[in-house]
Enzyme design. Sequence first.
Site, mmCIF file in Angstrom:
data_model
loop_
_atom_site.group_PDB
_atom_site.id
_atom_site.type_symbol
_atom_site.label_atom_id
_atom_site.label_comp_id
_atom_site.label_asym_id
_atom_site.label_seq_id
_atom_site.Cartn_x
_atom_site.Cartn_y
_atom_site.Cartn_z
ATOM 1 N N LYS A 124 0.633 -1.338 0.061
ATOM 2 C CA LYS A 124 0.524 -0.026 -0.648
ATOM 3 C C LYS A 124 1.232 1.601 0.218
ATOM 4 O O LYS A 124 1.812 1.413 0.009
ATOM 5 C CB LYS A 124 -0.938 0.324 1.288
ATOM 6 C CG LYS A 124 -2.496 -0.792 1.191
ATOM 7 C CD LYS A 124 -3.412 -1.065 2.170
ATOM 8 C CE LYS A 124 -4.701 -1.671 1.869
ATOM 9 N NZ LYS A 124 -5.550 -1.497 2.821
ATOM 10 N N ARG B 207 -4.037 -10.088 5.398
ATOM 11 C CA ARG B 207 -4.092 -10.029 4.426
ATOM 12 C C ARG B 207 -2.408 -9.917 2.712
ATOM 13 O O ARG B 207 -2.304 -8.436 3.034
ATOM 14 C CB ARG B 207 -5.338 -8.647 3.727
ATOM 15 C CG ARG B 207 -5.969 -9.221 2.625
ATOM 16 C CD ARG B 207 -7.020 -8.210 1.941
ATOM 17 N NE ARG B 207 -7.274 -7.927 1.162
ATOM 18 C CZ ARG B 207 -6.728 -7.208 -0.575
ATOM 19 N NH1 ARG B 207 -6.395 -6.357 0.420
ATOM 20 N NH2 ARG B 207 -7.850 -6.706 -1.137
HETATM 21 C C1 8Y4 Z 1 -0.804 -1.280 -3.811
HETATM 22 C C2 8Y4 Z 1 -1.586 -2.384 -4.006
HETATM 23 C C3 8Y4 Z 1 -1.895 -0.121 -3.928
HETATM 24 C C4 8Y4 Z 1 -2.690 -2.311 -2.196
HETATM 25 C C5 8Y4 Z 1 -2.682 0.153 -3.014
HETATM 26 C C6 8Y4 Z 1 -3.838 -0.846 -3.246
HETATM 27 C C7 8Y4 Z 1 -8.010 -3.813 2.034
HETATM 28 C C8 8Y4 Z 1 -9.044 -4.622 2.135
HETATM 29 C C9 8Y4 Z 1 -8.035 -3.994 0.410
HETATM 30 C C10 8Y4 Z 1 -7.475 -3.983 3.713
HETATM 31 C C11 8Y4 Z 1 -8.957 -5.561 4.104
HETATM 32 C C12 8Y4 Z 1 -5.416 -2.325 -1.431
HETATM 33 C C13 8Y4 Z 1 -9.861 -5.381 -0.804
HETATM 34 C C14 8Y4 Z 1 -6.617 -1.982 -1.401
HETATM 35 N N1 8Y4 Z 1 -7.368 -3.233 1.550
HETATM 36 N N2 8Y4 Z 1 -9.613 -5.690 2.823
HETATM 37 N N3 8Y4 Z 1 -9.389 -4.777 0.677
HETATM 38 N N4 8Y4 Z 1 -8.073 -5.239 4.438
HETATM 39 N N5 8Y4 Z 1 -10.097 -6.234 4.586
HETATM 40 N N6 8Y4 Z 1 -4.855 -1.403 -2.057
HETATM 41 O O1 8Y4 Z 1 -6.648 -3.676 4.599
HETATM 42 O O2 8Y4 Z 1 -5.151 -3.948 -1.623
HETATM 43 S S1 8Y4 Z 1 -7.989 -3.041 -1.494
#
Ligand code: 8Y4
Length: 278
Positions: A224, A258
Amino acid sequence: MSHLHCAAYRLPLDRPLVMGIVNLTPDSFTGDGLAGGGDVVARAIEHARAQWEAGADILDLGAESTRPGAIATPLQEELDRLLPVLEAIAGWGVPVSIDTYKPEVMRAAIAAGAAMINDICGLTRPGALEAVAASDVGVCLMHMQGEPGTMQVAPQYRDVVAEVGDFLAGRVDACRAAGIADARIVLDPGFGFGKTLEHNLALLRDLPATSPEGLPILAGMSRKTMIGQITGRPVAERLPGSLAAALLAADGGAKIIRVHDVAATRDVLSVWQAVRQQ
Ligand code: 8Y4
């Protein structure tokens, strides 16, 4: 030892579990989106297989992009992306979580064999609580301030840890009132969802306080923006930072991590476990 109840599955919570991300969105922001054409369903199933073989305890299927600034995915499109993949992998013997906040998607996914609903809106959308209550699946209740499109514009809290904890406690009450047993519930502070770096760090420093009910915590920081802000690295180079975050989350008591990178995270958690357990 306590277990998380997820439909036919009982997931042991005596060690941190790894939730492997299976991204069915067409954007390539995370580097593993399905842009580029080809047989999207076949490629998603292959990715799910790879995540499972790498040691994922749960697979998290998401078909709606919730990255900052993303626009909502139409219901039918979300169903068309999710269901063929879910139907293919539901019989493998791995619990499948569905990342959605739409009650119609929840009901269809539960009917197709989903074991958990991962709701970034914490079952706040009308009909969502009822959709989960009418089943025996597990549920992850996540905190978000604002909406995906605008949540990162100007996140503000008086006390981020207390406010996230209060929100999650309220959602647990709503679940209990709807008949969802505590053994089915996981709580998540929602790293990056309407939070600045300082907010995210405060939550990571004080993770147990975000679960005032003492329910199991899920932490999602893999690749992230917060990892990018700390390390200065682009998304493709955030594995080391993400592993450090996974380790800190485990040490802070998180029971589900996750991640995109399942095998590497499992190794980190094995080292954590060897030192911290017994
Ligand atoms: C790079 C990698 C940039 C990932 C952005 C992202 C969570 C989630 C997401 C979380 C739960 C993401 C669906 C966002 N994050 N579900 N989901 N907890 N429970 N962004 O932190 O991974 S999506």
